[in-house]
Design a protein around this motif. Sequence first.
Motif, PDB file in Angstrom:
ATOM      1  N   CYS A  21       0.840  -1.189   0.000  1.00  0.00           N
ATOM      2  CA  CYS A  21       0.000   0.000   0.000  1.00  0.00           C
ATOM      3  C   CYS A  21       0.877   1.242   0.000  1.00  0.00           C
ATOM      4  O   CYS A  21       2.043   1.208   0.434  1.00  0.00           O
ATOM      5  CB  CYS A  21      -0.953   0.014   1.197  1.00  0.00           C
ATOM      6  SG  CYS A  21      -0.170   0.250   2.798  1.00  0.00           S
ATOM      7  N   MET A  49      -9.841  -7.591   4.348  1.00  0.00           N
ATOM      8  CA  MET A  49      -9.431  -6.545   5.277  1.00  0.00           C
ATOM      9  C   MET A  49     -10.566  -6.302   6.261  1.00  0.00           C
ATOM     10  O   MET A  49     -11.642  -5.847   5.875  1.00  0.00           O
ATOM     11  CB  MET A  49      -9.116  -5.262   4.506  1.00  0.00           C
ATOM     12  CG  MET A  49      -8.151  -5.484   3.341  1.00  0.00           C
ATOM     13  SD  MET A  49      -8.106  -4.117   2.168  1.00  0.00           S
ATOM     14  CE  MET A  49      -7.372  -2.857   3.157  1.00  0.00           C
ATOM     15  N   VAL A  60      -1.074  -5.174  10.361  1.00  0.00           N
ATOM     16  CA  VAL A  60      -2.302  -5.784   9.848  1.00  0.00           C
ATOM     17  C   VAL A  60      -2.530  -7.193  10.382  1.00  0.00           C
ATOM     18  O   VAL A  60      -3.584  -7.789  10.115  1.00  0.00           O
ATOM     19  CB  VAL A  60      -2.332  -5.807   8.305  1.00  0.00           C
ATOM     20  CG1 VAL A  60      -2.066  -4.413   7.751  1.00  0.00           C
ATOM     21  CG2 VAL A  60      -1.357  -6.818   7.732  1.00  0.00           C
ATOM     22  N   TYR A  98      -3.818   0.420  -2.779  1.00  0.00           N
ATOM     23  CA  TYR A  98      -3.326  -0.944  -2.554  1.00  0.00           C
ATOM     24  C   TYR A  98      -2.958  -1.565  -3.895  1.00  0.00           C
ATOM     25  O   TYR A  98      -3.753  -1.536  -4.850  1.00  0.00           O
ATOM     26  CB  TYR A  98      -4.386  -1.772  -1.833  1.00  0.00           C
ATOM     27  CG  TYR A  98      -4.441  -1.450  -0.368  1.00  0.00           C
ATOM     28  CD1 TYR A  98      -4.998  -0.257   0.066  1.00  0.00           C
ATOM     29  CD2 TYR A  98      -3.906  -2.314   0.580  1.00  0.00           C
ATOM     30  CE1 TYR A  98      -5.022   0.066   1.414  1.00  0.00           C
ATOM     31  CE2 TYR A  98      -3.927  -2.005   1.925  1.00  0.00           C
ATOM     32  CZ  TYR A  98      -4.485  -0.811   2.340  1.00  0.00           C
ATOM     33  OH  TYR A  98      -4.504  -0.482   3.672  1.00  0.00           O
ATOM     34  N   VAL A 130       2.236  -5.098   2.913  1.00  0.00           N
ATOM     35  CA  VAL A 130       1.028  -5.414   3.665  1.00  0.00           C
ATOM     36  C   VAL A 130       0.966  -6.916   3.964  1.00  0.00           C
ATOM     37  O   VAL A 130       0.865  -7.321   5.119  1.00  0.00           O
ATOM     38  CB  VAL A 130      -0.237  -4.986   2.898  1.00  0.00           C
ATOM     39  CG1 VAL A 130      -1.495  -5.416   3.654  1.00  0.00           C
ATOM     40  CG2 VAL A 130      -0.244  -3.484   2.645  1.00  0.00           C
ATOM     41  N   LEU A 173     -11.020  -2.216   9.778  1.00  0.00           N
ATOM     42  CA  LEU A 173     -10.224  -1.192   9.101  1.00  0.00           C
ATOM     43  C   LEU A 173     -10.079   0.059   9.959  1.00  0.00           C
ATOM     44  O   LEU A 173     -10.991   0.456  10.688  1.00  0.00           O
ATOM     45  CB  LEU A 173     -10.856  -0.859   7.762  1.00  0.00           C
ATOM     46  CG  LEU A 173     -10.553  -1.907   6.671  1.00  0.00           C
ATOM     47  CD1 LEU A 173     -11.540  -1.811   5.525  1.00  0.00           C
ATOM     48  CD2 LEU A 173      -9.131  -1.739   6.153  1.00  0.00           C
ATOM     49  N   ASP A 207      -5.285   2.859   7.489  1.00  0.00           N
ATOM     50  CA  ASP A 207      -5.229   1.905   6.380  1.00  0.00           C
ATOM     51  C   ASP A 207      -5.538   2.575   5.042  1.00  0.00           C
ATOM     52  O   ASP A 207      -5.405   1.941   3.989  1.00  0.00           O
ATOM     53  CB  ASP A 207      -6.224   0.760   6.597  1.00  0.00           C
ATOM     54  CG  ASP A 207      -5.882  -0.097   7.804  1.00  0.00           C
ATOM     55  OD1 ASP A 207      -6.819  -0.505   8.519  1.00  0.00           O
ATOM     56  OD2 ASP A 207      -4.672  -0.343   8.032  1.00  0.00           O
TER      57      ASP A 207
END
Length: 126
Positions: free
Chosen positions: A38, A83, A64, A94, A48, A86, A90
Amino acid sequence: QVQLEESGGGLVQAGGSLSLSCAASGRALSRYAMGWFCQAPGKEREFVAAISWSSGSTYYADSVKGRFTISRDNAKNTVTLQMNSLRLEDTAVYYCAGKDRAYSGSYYVPDSYVYWGQGTQVTVSS
């Protein structure tokens, strides 16, 4: 060579969920280890999550772990990043990335990956 295309980004409230998908075309996805990175405005591209070509190993950024899950379906030539929970931080574009499965470079650094998608925007609001 393989072409990668991300989808599934969008606007979501903090605490919500999104599922990003990366579709591969041109070559079989099973030839590649895959990663998600990301990049937020003004920041470097960050690792990520990543997954080995056989799904035998997965790797996550500390930020994460426990919230995001990477998976792949080689038969469907897709990689998914689920995901959950969140957070505002974040928010980023991506990117899906692929590296030849025979290449022993680190899963964690962007330079290890040769193939990149165009990116999909994820925006988390309060």
